[in-house]
Design a protein around this motif. Structure first.
Motif, PDB file in Angstrom:
ATOM      1  N   UNK A   1      56.492 -14.217  16.514  1.00 25.81           N
ATOM      2  CA  UNK A   1      57.230 -13.755  15.341  1.00 25.81           C
ATOM      3  C   UNK A   1      58.707 -14.141  15.440  1.00 25.81           C
ATOM      4  N   UNK A   2      59.335 -13.807  16.598  1.00 22.19           N
ATOM      5  CA  UNK A   2      60.745 -14.111  16.780  1.00 22.19           C
ATOM      6  C   UNK A   2      60.991 -15.608  16.913  1.00 22.19           C
TER       7      UNK A   2
ATOM      8  N   UNK B   1      50.153  -6.925  23.676  1.00 26.70           N
ATOM      9  CA  UNK B   1      50.843  -8.024  23.010  1.00 26.70           C
ATOM     10  C   UNK B   1      50.672  -7.931  21.499  1.00 26.70           C
ATOM     11  N   UNK B   2      49.440  -7.639  21.046  1.00 28.32           N
ATOM     12  CA  UNK B   2      49.181  -7.521  19.610  1.00 28.32           C
ATOM     13  C   UNK B   2      49.996  -6.384  19.014  1.00 28.32           C
ATOM     14  N   UNK B   3      50.095  -5.262  19.773  1.00 27.00           N
ATOM     15  CA  UNK B   3      50.884  -4.132  19.284  1.00 27.00           C
ATOM     16  C   UNK B   3      52.361  -4.509  19.187  1.00 27.00           C
ATOM     17  N   UNK B   4      52.837  -5.272  20.185  1.00 30.68           N
ATOM     18  CA  UNK B   4      54.229  -5.707  20.178  1.00 30.68           C
ATOM     19  C   UNK B   4      54.499  -6.624  18.998  1.00 30.68           C
TER      20      UNK B   4
ATOM     21  N   UNK C   1      54.712  -4.531  15.871  1.00 30.97           N
ATOM     22  CA  UNK C   1      55.952  -3.764  15.782  1.00 30.97           C
ATOM     23  C   UNK C   1      57.108  -4.651  15.331  1.00 30.97           C
ATOM     24  N   UNK C   2      57.172  -5.865  15.876  1.00 33.07           N
ATOM     25  CA  UNK C   2      58.271  -6.746  15.531  1.00 33.07           C
ATOM     26  C   UNK C   2      58.132  -7.284  14.111  1.00 33.07           C
ATOM     27  N   UNK C   3      56.914  -7.625  13.723  1.00 36.08           N
ATOM     28  CA  UNK C   3      56.721  -8.182  12.390  1.00 36.08           C
ATOM     29  C   UNK C   3      56.842  -7.120  11.311  1.00 36.08           C
TER      30      UNK C   3
END
Length: 243
Positions: free
Chosen positions: A37-38, A1-4, A7-9
């Protein structure tokens, strides 16, 4: 989750904002549920202000001290429009229990939509539903043509998107018999079965004129129904009232 999240931010904010701004409301909400983030980005005031003004271009948005952001304002306005449209939906359904609708009821429903200030997107979301009777679809279509002046191409595209463009209505009208050599001929009856798409493209101008004018002058009665409906004699026509 932290990696996701990382990546998004790490996506440039202007690009992410452009992506979110290009989405429809349902897709925007779905994207906003993907991550924190989203969620924050999809709740941006600039996005929801644009969506609000696109959907209700003539809405007088006077912001009071309790204003909590454009997303909240959009949701509040949407819920209000749902309630308004539900009144018309209920009225038309109650008046068409027999399977047909008198033109007076049809025109009262359109007049009510105008007083409620429903926009084109409201009609698409609330009246162009395939689950609705085609008579309700027609009310929304006629409102878009005569009150909102929406271009025919846009209406047809909306009908196709909602999968109701091929749905048909039957319009029957009775005209006072003409005088011939001192005698009045029998009253005339006319009937047309047309698709919503053809009406939107004005391929049946006579039907549109009859629907718009209603039962006036030489036209004794106008009845709208689904194909296959057996009409009743014109003299049984009653009056309806929108509460």
């Amino acid at each position: 989750m932290k990696q996701l999240e990382f990546t998004q931010s790490s996506l440039p904010e202007d690009i992410a904002l452009k992506i979110a701004s290009s989405l429809e409301v349902n897709d925007l909400c779905a994207l906003g549920s993907c991550s924190r983030y989203w969620s924050e980005l999809c709740g941006s005031d600039c996005i929801w202000e644009s969506l609000t003004r696109q959907r209700w271009p003539f809405l007088d948005t006077v912001l009071d001290p309790t204003f909590k952001g454009w997303r909240g304002f959009y949701i509040e306005q949407h819920n209000e429009m749902v309630g308004r449209a539900a009144t018309v939906v209920k009225f038309v359904k109650e008046c068409s229990l027999s399977g047909s609708l008198e033109v007076g009821v049809h025109l009262k429903a359109i007049e009510a939509l105008g007083s409620m200030q429903l926009g084109f997107q409201d009609v698409q979301m609330l009246l162009f539903k395939p689950k609705h009777n085609v008579l309700l679809n027609l009310v929304g279509l006629h409102y878009c043509i005569n009150c909102l002046n929406v271009p025919a191409g846009c209406i047809v595209k909306a009908l196709q998107s909602c999968k109701i463009s091929d749905s048909q209505v039957c319009v029957k009208w009775w005209k006072l018999g003409r005088w011939f050599h001192g005698f009045r001929m029998r009253d005339e009856s006319h009937s047309r079965c047309v698709s919503l798409a053809d009406l939107a493209m004005a391929k049946e101008e006579e039907v549109l004129r009859v629907l718009h004018r209603g039962a006036i002058h030489e036209v004794l009665r106008v009845q709208i129904s689904t194909p296959g409906f057996t009409s009743t004699p014109w003299f049984t026509q009653g009056t309806e009232r929108l509460c």
